[in-house]
Design an enzyme around this catalytic site. Sequence first.
Site, PDB file in Angstrom:
ATOM      1  N   LYS B 193       9.853 -23.114  46.874  1.00  0.00           N
ATOM      2  CA  LYS B 193       8.754 -23.622  47.692  1.00  0.00           C
ATOM      3  C   LYS B 193       9.150 -23.425  49.146  1.00  0.00           C
ATOM      4  O   LYS B 193      10.164 -23.959  49.617  1.00  0.00           O
ATOM      5  CB  LYS B 193       8.525 -25.101  47.393  1.00  0.00           C
ATOM      6  CG  LYS B 193       7.441 -25.752  48.202  1.00  0.00           C
ATOM      7  CD  LYS B 193       6.087 -25.158  47.928  1.00  0.00           C
ATOM      8  CE  LYS B 193       5.452 -25.755  46.702  1.00  0.00           C
ATOM      9  NZ  LYS B 193       4.175 -25.071  46.352  1.00  0.00           N
ATOM     10  N   HIS B 320       0.388 -21.947  37.633  1.00  0.00           N
ATOM     11  CA  HIS B 320       0.719 -22.855  38.721  1.00  0.00           C
ATOM     12  C   HIS B 320       1.105 -24.208  38.137  1.00  0.00           C
ATOM     13  O   HIS B 320       0.702 -24.553  37.029  1.00  0.00           O
ATOM     14  CB  HIS B 320      -0.525 -22.994  39.609  1.00  0.00           C
ATOM     15  CG  HIS B 320      -0.457 -24.105  40.592  1.00  0.00           C
ATOM     16  ND1 HIS B 320      -1.187 -25.268  40.450  1.00  0.00           N
ATOM     17  CD2 HIS B 320       0.240 -24.230  41.731  1.00  0.00           C
ATOM     18  CE1 HIS B 320      -0.935 -26.056  41.485  1.00  0.00           C
ATOM     19  NE2 HIS B 320      -0.080 -25.465  42.271  1.00  0.00           N
TER      20      HIS B 320
END
Lengths: 421, 421
Positions: B193, B320
């Site tokens: 991330k 996701h």
Amino acid sequence: MDAKLIVDEVRLTPILVSDPPLLNTQGVHQPHTPRLVVEVVTRGGVSGLGETYGDGVHLDVARPLAEALPGRPVTDVNGLFALAEEAGDVPRHGTDPGVDASGLRGVRTADKLRLSVVSAFETACLDALGRTLGLPVHALLGGKVRDEVEYSAYLFHKWAGTDDWGEALDPAGIVAQARRFDRAYGFRSFKLKGGVFEPAREIAAIRALADAFPGRPLRLDPNGAWTVRTSLAVARALKDVLEYLEDPASGTAAMAEIAARTDVPLATNMCVTTFEEIPEAFAAGAVRIVLCDHHYWGGLHRTRELAALCRTYGVGLSMHSNTHLGISLAAMTQVAATLPGLRHACDTHYPWQTEDVVTPRPVFRAGRLTVSDAPGLGVDLDREALATLHRRWLADDGTLRNRDDAAAMRRIHPNWTPTRW
Amino acid sequence: MDAKLIVDEVRLTPILVSDPPLLNTQGVHQPHTPRLVVEVVTRGGVSGLGETYGDGVHLDVARPLAEALPGRPVTDVNGLFALAEEAGDVPRHGTDPGVDASGLRGVRTADKLRLSVVSAFETACLDALGRTLGLPVHALLGGKVRDEVEYSAYLFHKWAGTDDWGEALDPAGIVAQARRFDRAYGFRSFKLKGGVFEPAREIAAIRALADAFPGRPLRLDPNGAWTVRTSLAVARALKDVLEYLEDPASGTAAMAEIAARTDVPLATNMCVTTFEEIPEAFAAGAVRIVLCDHHYWGGLHRTRELAALCRTYGVGLSMHSNTHLGISLAAMTQVAATLPGLRHACDTHYPWQTEDVVTPRPVFRAGRLTVSDAPGLGVDLDREALATLHRRWLADDGTLRNRDDAAAMRRIHPNWTPTRW
């Protein structure tokens, strides 16, 4: 997995079904048309039904798949296409280039043949699964969103035959045919198979229908027999009365050119018959309605996927039909019941079929079929009828075992060739 | 329809789940994250499980739907969205413009909220149906095409917290985190991330991962925090090691501009989160991989439809993940098992979740979960754990009942605002 749901045996029964002398751009329907009935029998003793095209190439693909399926669960329909690929190569003669005479779906490919065959196995598996579980097929597809499915009348120029419909070779004959469809089945929409006579005569037939049935949805389908110029002239002549014009010209490029120059919506079951053909056709704006045929697309799950694609791209959806019996009609109705946004009546040849292998025959009321909530497809096999039609197939010398409308036409008019207007 | 399959009652249980202080471009994960557990109980006494986002707006949509569902069959999942529309309007505050803090899926709309809620009801219905019939959910979706589903390690810059992972604020910390993921779960792919620190530091972290794990698939996801220029610079710097770059910039136009100027594949769970967003993004070539989230897309059937769209357009598919528990992980695994052509390991936050409402916890081996063939989703509710997490939700003063990573960050750094590099 519960043994009840394991496939024990697959029965393939090729049959020949009576068909009236209906005219189209490829020739005339044979007196008998081949179909293939697929029965998937589970270890629980439940039999599920499927139906598809029954030409030799379809049988050649179906036989190894029928050998490969036993031992696998009927729930495993996603794996059928891969299984068909593993089970056997498509025979070389199955992919000869040229138009698929039985289906008018462009050049034959091994994948297209497999999909047509897999569709019947998928339907049979879902029917067997539904019968075992006590659930209608629509419930196995996420549930129905409507209780009735609307169909359209399928009008043909035709010769007089052994059927009781008589000849229809001019606008008056077409209107008479439409009146009988209206009276007997209550269909609201009318589709005329065109590309048979010069466009002026077919324009006149549509005009006559518009006069006889004001405000009803009307469609004209010459199966790609026209040039772009002719297509545009027909669109101009009929723009105030057509719901849509179906495959006026062949190929995505021609369809796109027509679409760009008329407001009449174009529909297709010829230039978009596989997922691979979608991106180009949608990008070109070639079609506003895709006429799905679950046989072509590989079954009911894939029909739902096609519907999702059409919704996403703002393209309408309806259903194509070729000569079919009550098993396929039940499958069409079950999957159509699950599709949101089905705003055009589906095509069906079914009223032209006087023979069937299911009992009782489905009944159209106000042009609609009630969606069955009975287990599976909701139709039962008439084994006596199946045996009779299979004996006809066995007795045939090979002439009619492969559908060939051009050959059927040339048996009457030896020098006949398709006309392009 | 068999009475066993009729919904008798729907139970909604909002909970707060521990979450480590994971950093992202929107701020930091709250110490507790809201989730909603949906139980659909049939007249046959079978309970099916679903899980989704649990913010106030989701509860506002779920409550009227939970009232409306009893009396309908659990097979009727196609009708859930329309039922949610009929059941109640989405509260006005639910569609305030601005980024959806909990999901990073662009502007909130009433439809997106409904889809997220419907997804949990659909999953619960399918779980109840599968348990009743003795079939795994994948069999209700046409059957699995694989026996295992691969997941990727989800690496975060993070603060030290009450968790035992410690701080990870530089490349060495990220590599240490990756080593633990590798050791404990065997993940082959690593996703970092990004968008938290200046791009040079995140480039360095990916380089360090590439050195530590040569040849492993690596992904970087700054959640749209970069300009086109920065995105292209990062792509150039990492082109030899990235499997894909995920949402480097915000919006389809920016993504398309980047895609046109780099060979690094772009993935998204931000510019393509609804069917409506697909045509523009695909036409622009903005993405090569869509990261599906079955909560966003409205459930497992719609996930399969998205997969068909991606296959048709030659776009890759993966999954996701946002903070989720074992119910959603089971749902992801069941639907992923049915999708042909799933060539990228799916994301999952799950290893960060020390609390769960299912028992036993799913176990990753070699980065994979075995696809359960047990009835339904194959997970059982831990009612004690559910009650504990619900009591935490009840006890909360409202601060954490709506996930807001920016607010969580400002409780530590009052003047914090998101940075765009």
